[in-house]
Design an enzyme around this catalytic site. Structure first.
Site, short mmCIF file in Angstrom:
data_model
loop_
_atom_site.label_atom_id
_atom_site.label_comp_id
_atom_site.label_asym_id
_atom_site.label_seq_id
_atom_site.Cartn_x
_atom_site.Cartn_y
_atom_site.Cartn_z
N GLN A 193 -15.25 11.08 5.46
CA GLN A 193 -15.82 10.49 4.24
C GLN A 193 -16.46 11.57 3.36
O GLN A 193 -16.27 11.60 2.15
CB GLN A 193 -16.90 9.45 4.59
CG GLN A 193 -16.37 8.07 4.93
CD GLN A 193 -16.19 7.85 6.41
OE1 GLN A 193 -15.93 8.80 7.16
NE2 GLN A 193 -16.29 6.61 6.85
N THR A 205 16.83 -5.04 -17.03
CA THR A 205 16.43 -3.84 -16.28
C THR A 205 17.53 -2.79 -16.37
O THR A 205 17.25 -1.60 -16.32
CB THR A 205 16.11 -4.18 -14.81
OG1 THR A 205 17.29 -4.60 -14.14
CG2 THR A 205 15.03 -5.24 -14.72
N HIS A 217 -5.25 11.28 14.00
CA HIS A 217 -6.02 11.68 15.19
C HIS A 217 -5.25 12.68 16.05
O HIS A 217 -4.08 12.47 16.37
CB HIS A 217 -6.35 10.44 16.02
CG HIS A 217 -7.11 9.40 15.27
ND1 HIS A 217 -8.32 9.66 14.65
CD2 HIS A 217 -6.86 8.09 15.01
CE1 HIS A 217 -8.77 8.55 14.06
NE2 HIS A 217 -7.90 7.59 14.26
N LYS A 243 12.70 -1.68 -13.89
CA LYS A 243 13.71 -1.03 -13.06
C LYS A 243 13.02 0.04 -12.24
O LYS A 243 12.38 0.94 -12.79
CB LYS A 243 14.79 -0.39 -13.94
CG LYS A 243 16.03 0.02 -13.19
CD LYS A 243 16.79 -1.19 -12.64
CE LYS A 243 18.27 -1.14 -12.88
NZ LYS A 243 18.90 -2.46 -12.66
#
Lengths: 300, 300, 300, 300
Positions: free
Chosen positions: B221, B57, B249, B12
């Site tokens: 990075q 669920t 950007h 669920k």
């Protein structure tokens, strides 16, 4: 019987401008979403395709970015005012210009206890809004905020309401009240060149939030009125406050089925449907609103 | 040649639970989005429709809300652990359970300078995440955050990159670097019953943000690696940090066409496309990850 | 100087109702999002918290679902009209009621070439909208659509526009024109009990889309006017059409840098900013609009 | 104990490319969202900031647009393959490249009964997906779709499920079953240069939808398995199908309180929480998946 052109307007929506002030090692930032809208004598563009009176939306975009440098964004309202005034004053077919801004706030990152000079984390709490409308000789300035999510886990009742054959709601004297507030406010006569809009914004937001928190509520309607009233009392230059508040329902979850007591401790936060309350609170001598509330995207 | 059932799981998703603690006049709040996922011997449900091994669920939902009261949400991690352990221990066909949480943070409203007892404003800065996986005899705990938007207006370079016939990008020694960070981290051997996960969360977030701000970057990075390293150094119980960072950007706007200088002052914040960098930083003696990273929605 | 309550309204937004007709083995489906809004004498709720005149939004919800059975949704407009009329006629403090609907369309699944009796796939093409406003003795009915995304890869020009010092846009005689159309239309004097709103919807949509496609455009403004005109000509009962069209810019990508010709073949579909054009097209003898355009969420 | 770099990848996400073929008066359109992801020897970029091995994400963007012209998008899969192969073959540090596409479908506008040459309306039914991964000497191709919303108003049961102390759900022999399907499928050994991927897409979609509609369901789990099996049987080149299906709950609304019978005719379509079922269906001799399922955004 003929077919004719009615109201019309056009512009450039959602210029995402970030303005950095870097005259000293300690930078400043303004992050805004700017929309410009022109109203005037553009019938020929619609009727015959003649664009002779149409300043391209691309040009409006360029102007928005250029003014971010030349006028700057130290004051959102004065930037919007300069931009709208330029379109009305310098572009002949334009009768009325409206500039709408959303501002996304940033907080300085704290590094080792000190505020960093040029690094920020975005404060997601609410979006500030500004809308300025300019005609030859007249100006309307509104401020606002949206997406301000507030919740109180007590101090809210709802009972004594009207009942009909479809009424099954139980009255309550203690419930969660929560909303995602949209507020817009209209300034009366201010000297836009010198008024401290940032300070008034902080005062209005504080009045709205403190009233939501501190006022014991018999209904969201009552709370909204008190919030608007508090804002008007806090800032004399305001003449009207409009509020829109979805009632973000929190339902006490039925745990009795499992032999578990739930005295307003566990709630399901539901998505839809939701109550939606809207109200205007004004001074009794407020001047006419004119086009102050005619939003750019409001025609349709 | 035959057709067979492969991996499968069910549960669920997105139980929107708000838990208030009101034992004293000063209430506490936890606002979470809880998803439960069960893995095990559910082949018959797929192959023949026999649901004999399938805990609905809906039952998982009821259990999530019930545990919000009986176990409570004072610790997100211990709530998730209790819930996952219950499914594995008490529901026979379940081999492995995973509980994922998102937490939406709230700040107390300040009224007249004092914190209010039961009113809050939602802090939109980031969403905290938790994922706990339990098998018979084994437990994996991860934490994380998402939607943490950070920006620095200087201290970021990008040059010396590989070039080919499609490379037109100019190198830069000063640019805006901004991202909407997603981070997840994996704990090694902790005593989940007593470990202060909230404190470690604050330490990790601080390490990530302070490194983003303070580290002079030659590339996103490099910044990501340093951020992960700083988090690992700040909290000894961590063994791995994974980071996903869209490069939001910000392009310096060309105002020279209008005779206006723009020395990294006015930027267009672009939507798409965006660079996307992902990296894992680990201790060299980190234990195997097992199912720690196998997200609920990750099979497809 | 005093502070007073201004305009206000309230209701239940976004009741997500799915209505199945299963009187025969071939089922029918209507999938709608229903919002109800009441206007009237609710001052006391705001001023004192007295809810005696306030029919709870929960009651409005129950009524919306009940009417989905008793009135049915065979006609969206007649369902909305019945609901709004009920609130005005049967709930004393209500002066005016507005019911807004969004409809999500479904297409029957084709199995082995034949339409299935009770299985559908959602047609994501556009959302149909309806808004009905009722006062004692008066009714306003509007229809509409939104999210209808259309594109033409030729037959669109843009030149001869006004230029100023910020104008750098190049004129073009061949460009992509694309928009995500929002349209709303107002009916004049129709017999709501018998008028075929579904047929008129199909005719209006066809008029809008065929005109977008077939009309050679000198500007989006011109195309919008022609679209509105075509709709009015197609359906005599219409008196006004309002159109809002974001100009979804498609920029021809600069491949010349790589020695590759790009004669309007490869485009970048940009997100923001975008032009936004809005216009109304009316009959010259259209009756006054009254509250027809006063949207539920439009006060703020 | 040391800290080391683990898995990492980078690229350019969401290049929004529209490709028009206009060699004849009857244009063709492909509208795609392209993401490129490179994996390889990029450690230095993370560890020291040295970008010597990093092809900028801007270059990847340029290449994506350039290939849209030179390779074209007549085949989504062959475009993706060409792009990924280029990165692996021509950019030395790249060991593995992954290209992911979303395709937004358009239908020709019908004007006066005839298909228009260069005007389209967007078909919002589902988004087609493609993911191609290339290493030196090896290729993995997957297809898929998402946002395909299907519903059946009968032919769905759910009973005989496992019960515990938190189970209150009533079994049912007739309910609405609805989902917003995500499916991905993996091709085995195909000649990518000549295989008709568009035809196989149509066949797979038809198999999925027709099985959802026509198969009498004892549980969503069972339906998913049958859908995957049907797709594998329809297209011999497929070796695996993965399915993710939120159970979009439609609750029969309680109208008995108002003396109104509701025999599965009026439903509330709930938003959250929702069941979420995921399963893989494979051939028993399917080759190993390798990196086929390692999504670009999947590391974190």
């Amino acid at each position: 019987m003929g077919i004719i052109l009615g109201d019309h307007q056009y512009g450039k929506a959602e210029n995402r401008i970030v303005r950095i002030v870097r005259d000293t090692p300690r930078h400043e930032i303004r992050d805004v979403n700017v929309s410009t809208c022109l109203r005037g004598s553009f019938d020929e563009a619609h009727l015959t395709g003649d664009q002779g009176a149409v300043l391209p939306t691309d040009t409006q975009k360029q102007t928005s970015y250029a003014f971010a440098k030349t006028v700057g964004l130290a004051s959102l309202e004065r930037y919007a005012l300069a931009l709208a005034t330029h379109f009305v004053a310098d572009v002949e077919p334009v009768d009325q210009a409206r500039v709408e801004l959303e501002e996304f706030a940033w907080e300085r990152v704290s590094v080792g206890g000190a505020e960093h000079d040029f690094s920020w984390v975005r404060s997601g709490q609410e979006v500030r809004t500004v809308a300025v409308t300019v005609e030859d000789g007249a100006t309307w300035i509104t401020g606002g905020l949206k997406d301000l999510v507030v919740l109180k886990s007590s101090g809210s009742e709802f009972h004594g309401f009207l009942k009909d054959e479809y009424t099954v709601l139980e009255p309550t004297s203690d419930r969660i009240m929560a909303t995602s507030l949209v507020a817009r406010w209209r300034f009366g006569d201010v000297d836009a060149a010198t008024f401290d809009f940032d300070e008034s914004y902080a005062e209005i937001k504080a009045a709205l939030v403190e009233t939501f928190a501190g006022f014991h509520s018999l209904a969201l309607q009552q709370t909204l009125y008190e919030m608007g009233k508090a804002a008007l009392e806090a800032v004399p230059e305001l003449v009207e406050v409009r509020l829109s508040a979805p009632n973000k329902h929190h339902f006490a979850y039925d745990l009795a089925r499992f032999g578990i007591a739930n005295d307003n401790e566990v709630f399901h936060a539901d998505d839809r449907p939701y109550g939606l309350i809207q109200a205007s609170v004004t001074r009794d001598d407020a001047p006419a609103a004119g086009p102050a509330w005619q939003q750019y995207s409001g025609l349709v």
